[in-house]
Design a protein around this motif. Structure first.
Motif, PDB file in Angstrom:
ATOM      1  N   TYR A 225      12.048  12.993  39.435  1.00  0.00           N
ATOM      2  CA  TYR A 225      11.939  12.669  38.015  1.00  0.00           C
ATOM      3  C   TYR A 225      11.620  11.196  37.880  1.00  0.00           C
ATOM      4  CZ  TYR A 225      16.581  10.514  37.942  1.00  0.00           C
ATOM      5  OH  TYR A 225      17.651   9.697  38.181  1.00  0.00           O
ATOM      6  N   ARG A 226      11.067  10.863  36.753  1.00  0.00           N
ATOM      7  CA  ARG A 226      10.635   9.499  36.503  1.00  0.00           C
ATOM      8  C   ARG A 226      11.729   8.778  35.760  1.00  0.00           C
ATOM      9  NH1 ARG A 226       5.117   8.058  33.441  1.00  0.00           N
ATOM     10  NH2 ARG A 226       6.294   8.744  31.654  1.00  0.00           N
ATOM     11  N   ASP A 227      12.237   7.692  36.328  1.00  0.00           N
ATOM     12  CA  ASP A 227      13.246   6.910  35.616  1.00  0.00           C
ATOM     13  C   ASP A 227      12.616   6.378  34.318  1.00  0.00           C
ATOM     14  OD1 ASP A 227      15.924   4.981  36.336  1.00  0.00           O
ATOM     15  OD2 ASP A 227      14.516   4.271  34.806  1.00  0.00           O
TER      16      ASP A 227
ATOM     17  N   PRO B  53       1.712  19.257  36.179  1.00  0.00           N
ATOM     18  CA  PRO B  53       0.733  19.133  35.093  1.00  0.00           C
ATOM     19  C   PRO B  53       0.304  17.702  34.791  1.00  0.00           C
ATOM     20  CG  PRO B  53       2.796  20.129  34.297  1.00  0.00           C
ATOM     21  CD  PRO B  53       2.928  19.953  35.779  1.00  0.00           C
ATOM     22  N   MET B  54       1.222  16.720  34.958  1.00  0.00           N
ATOM     23  CA  MET B  54       0.896  15.367  34.492  1.00  0.00           C
ATOM     24  C   MET B  54       0.821  14.368  35.643  1.00  0.00           C
ATOM     25  SD  MET B  54       0.743  16.402  31.494  1.00  0.00           S
ATOM     26  CE  MET B  54       0.453  15.076  30.348  1.00  0.00           C
ATOM     27  N   LEU B  55      -0.276  13.644  35.716  1.00  0.00           N
ATOM     28  CA  LEU B  55      -0.429  12.541  36.676  1.00  0.00           C
ATOM     29  C   LEU B  55      -0.570  11.282  35.826  1.00  0.00           C
ATOM     30  CD1 LEU B  55      -0.904  11.847  39.733  1.00  0.00           C
ATOM     31  CD2 LEU B  55      -3.336  11.987  39.236  1.00  0.00           C
ATOM     32  N   ALA B  56       0.533  10.579  35.620  1.00  0.00           N
ATOM     33  CA  ALA B  56       0.524   9.438  34.693  1.00  0.00           C
ATOM     34  C   ALA B  56       0.367   8.135  35.469  1.00  0.00           C
ATOM     35  CB  ALA B  56       1.789   9.479  33.835  1.00  0.00           C
ATOM     36  N   THR B  57       1.490   7.498  35.877  1.00  0.00           N
ATOM     37  CA  THR B  57       1.345   6.313  36.744  1.00  0.00           C
ATOM     38  C   THR B  57       0.940   6.739  38.148  1.00  0.00           C
ATOM     39  OG1 THR B  57       3.642   6.386  37.523  1.00  0.00           O
ATOM     40  CG2 THR B  57       3.224   5.114  35.530  1.00  0.00           C
TER      41      THR B  57
ATOM     42  N   LYS C 295       4.964   3.378  27.085  1.00  0.00           N
ATOM     43  CA  LYS C 295       6.100   4.163  27.593  1.00  0.00           C
ATOM     44  C   LYS C 295       5.690   5.005  28.797  1.00  0.00           C
ATOM     45  CE  LYS C 295       9.065   4.482  23.578  1.00  0.00           C
ATOM     46  NZ  LYS C 295       8.319   3.697  22.594  1.00  0.00           N
ATOM     47  N   GLY C 296       4.461   4.799  29.267  1.00  0.00           N
ATOM     48  CA  GLY C 296       3.991   5.547  30.440  1.00  0.00           C
ATOM     49  C   GLY C 296       3.529   6.949  30.112  1.00  0.00           C
ATOM     50  N   TYR C 297       3.286   7.252  28.828  1.00  0.00           N
ATOM     51  CA  TYR C 297       2.741   8.557  28.447  1.00  0.00           C
ATOM     52  C   TYR C 297       1.214   8.512  28.451  1.00  0.00           C
ATOM     53  CZ  TYR C 297       7.088  10.858  27.411  1.00  0.00           C
ATOM     54  OH  TYR C 297       8.308  11.455  27.556  1.00  0.00           O
ATOM     55  N   ILE C 298       0.628   9.633  28.830  1.00  0.00           N
ATOM     56  CA  ILE C 298      -0.827   9.725  28.852  1.00  0.00           C
ATOM     57  C   ILE C 298      -1.342   9.847  27.417  1.00  0.00           C
ATOM     58  CG2 ILE C 298      -2.800  11.077  29.666  1.00  0.00           C
ATOM     59  CD1 ILE C 298      -1.046  11.981  32.039  1.00  0.00           C
ATOM     60  N   VAL C 299      -2.387   9.069  27.110  1.00  0.00           N
ATOM     61  CA  VAL C 299      -3.012   9.072  25.778  1.00  0.00           C
ATOM     62  C   VAL C 299      -4.442   9.615  25.900  1.00  0.00           C
ATOM     63  CG1 VAL C 299      -3.686   7.638  23.811  1.00  0.00           C
ATOM     64  CG2 VAL C 299      -1.675   6.998  25.167  1.00  0.00           C
TER      65      VAL C 299
ATOM     66  N   LEU D 195      -0.623  15.301  26.239  1.00  0.00           N
ATOM     67  CA  LEU D 195      -0.060  16.443  25.522  1.00  0.00           C
ATOM     68  C   LEU D 195       1.442  16.282  25.317  1.00  0.00           C
ATOM     69  CD1 LEU D 195       1.241  17.860  28.151  1.00  0.00           C
ATOM     70  CD2 LEU D 195      -0.937  19.054  28.313  1.00  0.00           C
ATOM     71  N   GLY D 196       1.914  15.046  25.501  1.00  0.00           N
ATOM     72  CA  GLY D 196       3.346  14.796  25.331  1.00  0.00           C
ATOM     73  C   GLY D 196       4.090  15.005  26.643  1.00  0.00           C
ATOM     74  N   ASP D 197       5.373  15.331  26.533  1.00  0.00           N
ATOM     75  CA  ASP D 197       6.202  15.539  27.720  1.00  0.00           C
ATOM     76  C   ASP D 197       6.060  16.991  28.165  1.00  0.00           C
ATOM     77  OD1 ASP D 197       8.516  16.236  29.379  1.00  0.00           O
ATOM     78  OD2 ASP D 197       9.160  14.195  28.941  1.00  0.00           O
ATOM     79  N   ALA D 198       5.375  17.188  29.293  1.00  0.00           N
ATOM     80  CA  ALA D 198       5.049  18.550  29.727  1.00  0.00           C
ATOM     81  C   ALA D 198       6.314  19.356  30.002  1.00  0.00           C
ATOM     82  CB  ALA D 198       4.161  18.491  30.960  1.00  0.00           C
ATOM     83  N   GLY D 199       7.275  18.751  30.705  1.00  0.00           N
ATOM     84  CA  GLY D 199       8.507  19.480  31.042  1.00  0.00           C
ATOM     85  C   GLY D 199       9.229  19.949  29.780  1.00  0.00           C
ATOM     86  N   ASP D 200       9.350  19.064  28.816  1.00  0.00           N
ATOM     87  CA  ASP D 200      10.041  19.423  27.573  1.00  0.00           C
ATOM     88  C   ASP D 200       9.289  20.524  26.820  1.00  0.00           C
ATOM     89  OD1 ASP D 200      12.118  17.713  27.989  1.00  0.00           O
ATOM     90  OD2 ASP D 200      11.362  16.118  26.700  1.00  0.00           O
TER      91      ASP D 200
HETATM   92  N1  URA Z   1       4.987  12.889  31.946  1.00  0.00           N
HETATM   93  C1  URA Z   1       4.667  13.748  30.956  1.00  0.00           C
HETATM   94  O1  URA Z   1       5.235  14.843  30.874  1.00  0.00           O
HETATM   95  N2  URA Z   1       3.733  13.369  30.064  1.00  0.00           N
HETATM   96  C2  URA Z   1       3.099  12.184  30.145  1.00  0.00           C
HETATM   97  O2  URA Z   1       2.240  11.902  29.290  1.00  0.00           O
HETATM   98  C3  URA Z   1       3.447  11.315  31.181  1.00  0.00           C
HETATM   99  C4  URA Z   1       4.386  11.689  32.082  1.00  0.00           C
END
Ligand code: URA
Ligand code: PRP
Length: 212
Positions: free
Chosen positions: A106-108, A135-139, A194-198, A201-206
């Motif tokens: 998980y990402r701190d 699903p998400m490759l952010a940093t 906040k390290g979210y992809i723009v 699609l938001g927080d994939a896990g949630d």
């Molecule tokens: N993790 C996510 O679920 N979404 C992001 O945009 C970035 C990291």
């Protein structure tokens, strides 16, 4: 000169259509989960395009003939917990003989650094091609750490399959794991503070598990 990212973008119309539905904020958990499974299935079709075949002798109801089957390539699927679980059934539907390993990362939220909390793999990882899914490759931190861990455990053949990537994440995988082919359905614009992809699609896990 424009920077060249080393990434296979699978821009099949069905995948792009389904991804757009996933991005919409009004798409609920049930649809989001089903769409992710379907896209994972379609992406698997594409990433296995070069899997080797061999000829065998068979008999149809009409005649004997030679026909092609997969040449016994051993495959494993490794979802990165938790959101990677949303892609597992799509891959497993296409490759039912694949063994499944799990890596918990998980990402701190403060540092955005990956924290490993679980790892359980098939015993013969060094003999298998491992398809790592998230699903998400952010940093790129979580996927890169997962790939490093799998290599430490003996993996020699790895493929990384993500749904949406930020250019930052692609660069990290290209730099830290140049030997690992990377497949995505889209490379988005950037990361936000906040390290979210723009636009992402938001927080994939949630969204998969309804924990928003
Ligand atoms: N993790 C996510 O679920 N979404 C992001 O945009 C970035 C990291
Ligand atoms: C998300 C996502 C990736 C990671 C991507 O997981 O599923 O694993 O973030 O971000 P990175 O490229 O910056 O590392 P998250 O940490 O939210 O955990 P979860 O899957 O349990 O929701």
């Amino acid at each position: 000169m424009a920077e060249e990212l080393n990434v296979h973008v699978i821009n099949h119309p069905l995948i792009q259509h389904k991804l757009t539905l996933m991005r919409m904020k009004e798409t609920g958990t049930k649809d989001f989960r089903e769409l992710l499974e379907e896209i994972a299935m379609l992406m698997t079709y594409e990433i296995t395009r070069d899997f080797p075949l061999k000829e065998i002798e068979i008999e149809t109801p009409v005649a004997k003939c030679k026909a092609k089957v997969l040449a016994g390539k051993k495959v494993g699927v490794v979802p990165i917990l938790r959101a990677g679980l949303g892609m597992l059934s799509g891959v497993a539907n296409m490759i039912p003989a694949a063994r499944v390993g799990h890596v918990g990362m998980y990402r701190d939220p403060e540092t955005l650094k990956p924290v490993e909390y679980y790892c359980k793999l098939p015993s013969d990882v060094s003999d298998r091609t491992l398809i790592v899914v998230d699903p998400m490759l952010a940093t790129g931190g979580s996927a890169s750490a997962a790939l490093s861990l799998l290599k430490e455990k003996g993996a020699k053949s790895l493929i990384l399959m993500c749904l949406v990537a930020a250019p930052e994440g692609v660069r990290v995988i290209n730099k830290e794991h140049p030997d690992v082919p990377l497949y995505v359905a889209a490379v988005d614009e950037r990361l936000n503070d906040k390290g979210y992809i723009v636009p992402g699609l938001g927080d994939a896990g949630d969204r998969i598990f309804g924990t928003l």
